[in-house]
Design an enzyme around this catalytic site. Structure first.
Site, PDB file in Angstrom:
ATOM      1  N   CYS A   1      36.626 -31.850  -5.569  1.00 16.83           N
ATOM      2  CA  CYS A   1      35.333 -31.256  -5.915  1.00 16.83           C
ATOM      3  C   CYS A   1      35.623 -30.201  -6.981  1.00 16.83           C
ATOM      4  CB  CYS A   1      34.718 -30.640  -4.657  1.00 16.83           C
ATOM      5  SG  CYS A   1      33.197 -29.747  -5.000  1.00 16.83           S
TER       6      CYS A   1
ATOM      7  N   GLU B   1      36.707 -22.145  -8.636  1.00 21.45           N
ATOM      8  CA  GLU B   1      37.335 -22.763  -7.476  1.00 21.45           C
ATOM      9  C   GLU B   1      37.167 -24.278  -7.510  1.00 21.45           C
ATOM     10  OE1 GLU B   1      37.015 -19.062  -4.343  1.00 21.45           O
ATOM     11  OE2 GLU B   1      35.375 -20.489  -4.344  1.00 21.45           O
TER      12      GLU B   1
ATOM     13  N   CYS C   1      19.844 -21.136  -7.043  1.00 19.19           N
ATOM     14  CA  CYS C   1      19.475 -21.663  -5.724  1.00 19.19           C
ATOM     15  C   CYS C   1      19.733 -20.585  -4.667  1.00 19.19           C
ATOM     16  CB  CYS C   1      20.287 -22.915  -5.415  1.00 19.19           C
ATOM     17  SG  CYS C   1      20.138 -24.151  -6.710  1.00 19.19           S
TER      18      CYS C   1
ATOM     19  N   CYS D   1      26.972 -19.759 -12.240  1.00 23.61           N
ATOM     20  CA  CYS D   1      26.006 -20.852 -12.434  1.00 23.61           C
ATOM     21  C   CYS D   1      24.781 -20.354 -13.184  1.00 23.61           C
ATOM     22  CB  CYS D   1      25.582 -21.433 -11.091  1.00 23.61           C
ATOM     23  SG  CYS D   1      24.558 -22.913 -11.295  1.00 23.61           S
TER      24      CYS D   1
HETATM   25  S1  SF4 Z   1      23.642 -25.111  -5.748  1.00 22.51           S
HETATM   26 FE1  SF4 Z   1      22.357 -24.332  -7.458  1.00 22.51          FE
HETATM   27  S2  SF4 Z   1      23.104 -22.266  -7.888  1.00 22.51           S
HETATM   28 FE2  SF4 Z   1      24.667 -23.298  -6.622  1.00 22.51          FE
HETATM   29  S3  SF4 Z   1      26.152 -24.124  -8.094  1.00 22.51           S
HETATM   30 FE3  SF4 Z   1      24.663 -25.763  -7.645  1.00 22.51          FE
HETATM   31  S4  SF4 Z   1      23.032 -25.544  -9.208  1.00 22.51           S
HETATM   32 FE4  SF4 Z   1      24.238 -23.644  -9.210  1.00 22.51          FE
END
Ligand code: SF4
Length: 345
Positions: free
Chosen positions: A106, A93, A117, A113
């Site tokens: 963005c 996205e 997190c 990922c």
């Molecule tokens: S916030 Fe953390 S888990 Fe989410 S896309 Fe960014 S690095 Fe990856």
């Protein structure tokens, strides 16, 4: 799926060499390169100043892998979210965020990922693969077109804050930025590009050594190891002392100040000790703080802190001469806000 090579994986020099090997002129490589990158040709047949025979030969050897905007959602505040289909069917996205004097893209750098997190919707997808430079570039081109169409102005800024950790796909992100800033691409200034990382110390140092010209943002969220590790578990591997040292190195080499992205959550980092730790951390290298409004992604393990807690952060940071901005979220009604990108559309 196609086994032919993606022609956009070749550099201009490689294209020139290819044509020479085929008994043609190196200049032909320049012409094809221009079609691919400046004119965004989607098919070899579009390349009208290239002979039919040459186009057929290219067709036999290569494929042009373009992204396709599979679905577009518009928020009531003008934010647009694209679900972008890649050549292998995977989806990422990207988001267009309009403001008074600017339009920001963005963009995503990975499918899913590599990191985990706890507050982020993308983390639940796990990393499937890195995006190629052309897949990153194409997201920007698509948003530029939408910006012209719906907001009557070209795209002005880019942030690498979509899906993925850009520094875990460093080479491809760098190649994409080269194209975005090159006159043979979009010709945008690197000063209008922000690469946002969760903080990989070794890669921050590498960026500084590579003399990159774009800006750096770090998703900090806590300046206390224990707290940060509880919400960003990779912090156990890259603790704050290492991050701090890398950021000092970055500033020493680039003279560019760092932006800390910081969400204040109820019961997690809304106490006085959290504010004190952030103020101390900001002293290590010239920096500013963006306090970002949080967008809940599920049953409420993470909740936005009270206004009072945020005001406390703001007043104390300001008292210590640290620039701070409170960023309201955009595109919440279409799950396009920070931390919400998870291919739900
Ligand atoms: S916030 Fe953390 S888990 Fe989410 S896309 Fe960014 S690095 Fe990856």
């Amino acid at each position: 799926m196609n086994n032919k090579k993606d022609i956009r994986a070749l550099s201009k020099e490689q294209l020139r060499e290819f044509f020479v090997k085929e008994g043609d002129k190196a200049f032909r490589g320049n012409q094809v390169y221009e079609w691919l990158w400046v004119k965004s040709a989607h098919s070899f047949d579009d390349m009208t100043n290239i002979s039919k025979e040459t186009r057929a030969m290219l067709e036999e050897n290569f494929v042009i892998n373009h992204i396709k905007v599979d679905a577009m959602q518009k928020s009531s505040d003008g934010t647009i979210k694209n679900a972008v289909k890649l050549h292998d069917g995977l989806i990422v996205e990207s988001v267009l965020i309009p403001a008074k004097n600017r339009t920001t893209a963005c963009v995503s750098s990975q499918v899913g990922c590599s990191l985990d997190c706890k507050f982020c919707a993308t983390a639940r997808l796990k990393r499937m693969r890195n995006l190629n430079p052309d897949e990153i570039y194409d997201q920007v081109v698509a948003i530029d077109k939408e910006s012209r169409l719906y907001h009557n102005r070209p795209l002005s800024n880019i942030v690498f804050m979509g899906m993925g950790e850009p520094l875990m796909n460093y080479n491809n992100v760098l190649k994409a930025i080269d194209k975005i800033t090159s006159d043979e691409g979009l010709g945008m200034s690197p000063k209008r590009i922000v690469v946002s990382t969760s903080g990989v110390p070794k890669m921050i140092k590498k960026m500084a050594d590579d003399g990159v010209k774009f800006k750096l943002a770090v998703s900090l969220h806590s300046a206390i190891d224990e707290v940060r590790t509880s919400i960003m578990p990779f912090n156990a591997t890259f603790p704050l002392t290492d991050l701090r040292e890398a950021l000092q190195y970055w500033f020493l080499k680039t003279k560019n100040r760092i932006t800390y992205e910081y969400v204040v959550w109820k019961g997690i980092n809304d106490k006085q000790k959290d504010i004190d730790a952030l103020i101390e951390f900001c002293k290590f290298a010239p920096s500013k703080v963006n306090l970002i409004e949080y967008n809940p992604i599920d049953d409420g393990e993470f909740q936005q802190a009270s206004n009072q807690a945020i005001e406390s952060y703001v007043s104390q940071l300001e008292k210590n001469n640290i620039t701070v901005t409170v960023r309201r979220s955009r595109g919440k009604d279409i799950d396009a806000a920070c931390g919400q990108l998870a291919n739900k559309s």
